[in-house]
Design a protein around this motif. Structure first.
Motif, PDB file in Angstrom:
ATOM      1  N   SER A 177       1.039  -1.154  -0.189  1.00 17.89           N
ATOM      2  CA  SER A 177       0.101   0.082  -0.136  1.00 17.89           C
ATOM      3  C   SER A 177       0.756   1.235  -0.215  1.00 17.89           C
ATOM      4  O   SER A 177       1.724   1.385  -0.804  1.00 17.89           O
ATOM      5  CB  SER A 177      -0.931   0.148   1.111  1.00 17.89           C
ATOM      6  N   SER A 178       0.479   2.110   0.835  1.00 12.04           N
ATOM      7  CA  SER A 178       1.365   3.533   0.595  1.00 12.04           C
ATOM      8  C   SER A 178       0.996   4.105   1.991  1.00 12.04           C
ATOM      9  O   SER A 178      -0.260   4.080   2.455  1.00 12.04           O
ATOM     10  CB  SER A 178       0.915   4.336  -0.361  1.00 12.04           C
ATOM     11  N   VAL A 179       1.784   4.981   2.682  1.00 11.12           N
ATOM     12  CA  VAL A 179       1.399   6.058   3.637  1.00 11.12           C
ATOM     13  C   VAL A 179       0.411   6.876   3.330  1.00 11.12           C
ATOM     14  O   VAL A 179      -0.362   7.397   4.011  1.00 11.12           O
ATOM     15  CB  VAL A 179       2.467   6.757   4.388  1.00 11.12           C
ATOM     16  N   ALA A 180       0.146   7.009   2.032  1.00  8.32           N
ATOM     17  CA  ALA A 180      -0.957   7.868   1.550  1.00  8.32           C
ATOM     18  C   ALA A 180      -2.311   7.633   1.856  1.00  8.32           C
ATOM     19  O   ALA A 180      -3.136   8.404   1.988  1.00  8.32           O
ATOM     20  CB  ALA A 180      -0.636   8.239   0.007  1.00  8.32           C
ATOM     21  N   GLY A 181      -2.357   6.332   1.980  1.00 11.72           N
ATOM     22  CA  GLY A 181      -3.669   5.837   2.527  1.00 11.72           C
ATOM     23  C   GLY A 181      -4.009   6.026   3.931  1.00 11.72           C
ATOM     24  O   GLY A 181      -5.382   6.115   4.366  1.00 11.72           O
ATOM     25  N   LYS A 182      -3.052   6.687   4.700  1.00 11.40           N
ATOM     26  CA  LYS A 182      -3.342   7.271   6.091  1.00 11.40           C
ATOM     27  C   LYS A 182      -2.979   8.650   6.260  1.00 11.40           C
ATOM     28  O   LYS A 182      -3.689   9.329   6.989  1.00 11.40           O
ATOM     29  CB  LYS A 182      -2.485   6.574   6.969  1.00 11.40           C
ATOM     30  N   GLN A 183      -2.489   9.198   5.104  1.00  5.62           N
ATOM     31  CA  GLN A 183      -2.068  10.691   5.296  1.00  5.62           C
ATOM     32  C   GLN A 183      -2.306  11.092   3.726  1.00  5.62           C
ATOM     33  O   GLN A 183      -1.269  11.355   3.285  1.00  5.62           O
ATOM     34  CB  GLN A 183      -0.695  10.859   5.887  1.00  5.62           C
ATOM     35  N   PRO A 184      -3.422  11.096   3.426  1.00  6.84           N
ATOM     36  CA  PRO A 184      -3.713  11.854   1.993  1.00  6.84           C
ATOM     37  C   PRO A 184      -3.360  13.299   1.717  1.00  6.84           C
ATOM     38  O   PRO A 184      -3.482  14.220   2.632  1.00  6.84           O
ATOM     39  CB  PRO A 184      -4.982  11.376   1.679  1.00  6.84           C
ATOM     40  N   LEU A 185      -2.899  13.739   0.399  1.00  3.20           N
ATOM     41  CA  LEU A 185      -2.728  14.934   0.257  1.00  3.20           C
ATOM     42  C   LEU A 185      -3.615  15.553  -0.956  1.00  3.20           C
ATOM     43  O   LEU A 185      -3.430  15.118  -2.153  1.00  3.20           O
ATOM     44  CB  LEU A 185      -1.015  15.050  -0.271  1.00  3.20           C
ATOM     45  N   TRP A 186      -4.571  16.502  -0.595  1.00  2.00           N
ATOM     46  CA  TRP A 186      -5.562  16.875  -1.610  1.00  2.00           C
ATOM     47  C   TRP A 186      -4.813  17.237  -2.826  1.00  2.00           C
ATOM     48  O   TRP A 186      -5.549  17.000  -3.745  1.00  2.00           O
ATOM     49  CB  TRP A 186      -6.564  17.704  -0.892  1.00  2.00           C
ATOM     50  N   ASN A 187      -3.996  18.024  -2.726  1.00  4.52           N
ATOM     51  CA  ASN A 187      -3.601  18.644  -4.007  1.00  4.52           C
ATOM     52  C   ASN A 187      -2.426  17.723  -4.591  1.00  4.52           C
ATOM     53  O   ASN A 187      -1.957  18.225  -5.557  1.00  4.52           O
ATOM     54  CB  ASN A 187      -2.502  20.231  -3.486  1.00  4.52           C
TER      55      ASN A 187
END
Length: 265
Positions: free
Chosen positions: A141-151
């Motif tokens: 997966s990715s840490v983005a799954g827990k900490q998304p960046l909208w931009n």
């Protein structure tokens, strides 16, 4: 970074499938599992053109159901079963800029690549694991799954969050059937796709590559260890998780991010 550990034989007799296994994190995982004694199969949409490819290669676009079926038939004919499945296929393919930049096609493509491909492949290969009462599935997966960046990664982050939830529920279902399911969530890792993400972000922001990298890392709170991960470091974690030493682990999501997630998880 080269692996400095002695080669082990703890995975002797095991067959491992690594999707997206010809470059980056996937290749590092494939190489590490082979060093531990596993017979390794790798997939990608196209052959990398490297005559020295060390693993059995199957060309497959896993977003296409017919390719999954053909791949499974080839594996069944040549190897019989898969003991270790590394669902590594995925990537950030959508533009940044937030909700208004994302079309239905963007969302559908990201879900196909980062969620449905893994679900489809698991569903195809799981019956034999259940029959033999053993097997390990790792979802990358990715840490983005827990900490998304909208931009930057809205659709990608949503698809990875969905993968995290799917992985947890699958682990619960299969725990009593001898099959372990785990998730590995890398943070910023030094791979060609990550370099491209930084380049695209820097270009869109009117920054140099170095400035873009610094600003991007700052958006996630920085990396306390002060550097990106090497693919081989992610591979080391995956190797441990599929090994007998991790026999009691299932259903957990392991972040490997140099301490960048600013929350208790």
């Amino acid at each position: 970074m080269k692996n400095q550990q002695n080669h082990s034989t703890e995975l002797n007799g095991k067959t491992a499938l690594v999707t997206g296994g010809t470059k980056g994190i996937g290749k590092a995982i494939a190489d590490r599992l082979a060093e531990a004694g596993a017979q390794v199969i790798v997939t990608a949409r196209n052959h990398p053109g490297d005559a020295n490819l060390d693993h059995y290669f199957i060309a497959a676009d896993l977003t296409q159901p017919e390719d999954v079926t053909k791949m499974a038939e080839e594996i069944d004919e040549k190897f019989g079963t898969v003991d270790i499945l590394i669902d590594n296929i995925g990537g950030l393919t959508t533009p940044g800029g937030g909700y208004s930049t994302l079309t239905d096609e963007h969302w559908e493509n990201e879900l196909q690549l980062n969620l449905l491909a893994a679900i489809r492949l698991d569903r195809t290969l799981l019956p034999k694991m259940v029959d033999q009462q053993s097997g390990v599935i790792i979802h990358i997966s990715s840490v983005a799954g827990k900490q998304p960046l909208w931009n930057l990664n809205m659709a990608y982050a949503v698809s990875k969050a969905a993968l995290n939830s799917y992985s947890k529920t699958l682990a619960t279902e299969l725990a009593s059937k001898g099959v372990r399911v785990l998730t590995v969530s890398p943070g910023a890792t030094k791979t060609p796709p990550m370099v491209k993400v930084i380049e695209d972000f820097a270009t869109a922001s009117g920054l140099s590559f170095e400035e873009g990298q610094t600003q991007l890392m700052n958006q996630v709170g920085g990396i306390p260890m002060g550097r990106m991960a090497e693919p081989e470091e992610v591979a080391s974690l995956v190797h441990f998780l599929v090994s007998p030493a991790a026999a009691y682990l299932t259903g957990t999501n392991y972040a490997i991010d140099g301490g960048s997630l600013p929350v208790v998880v």
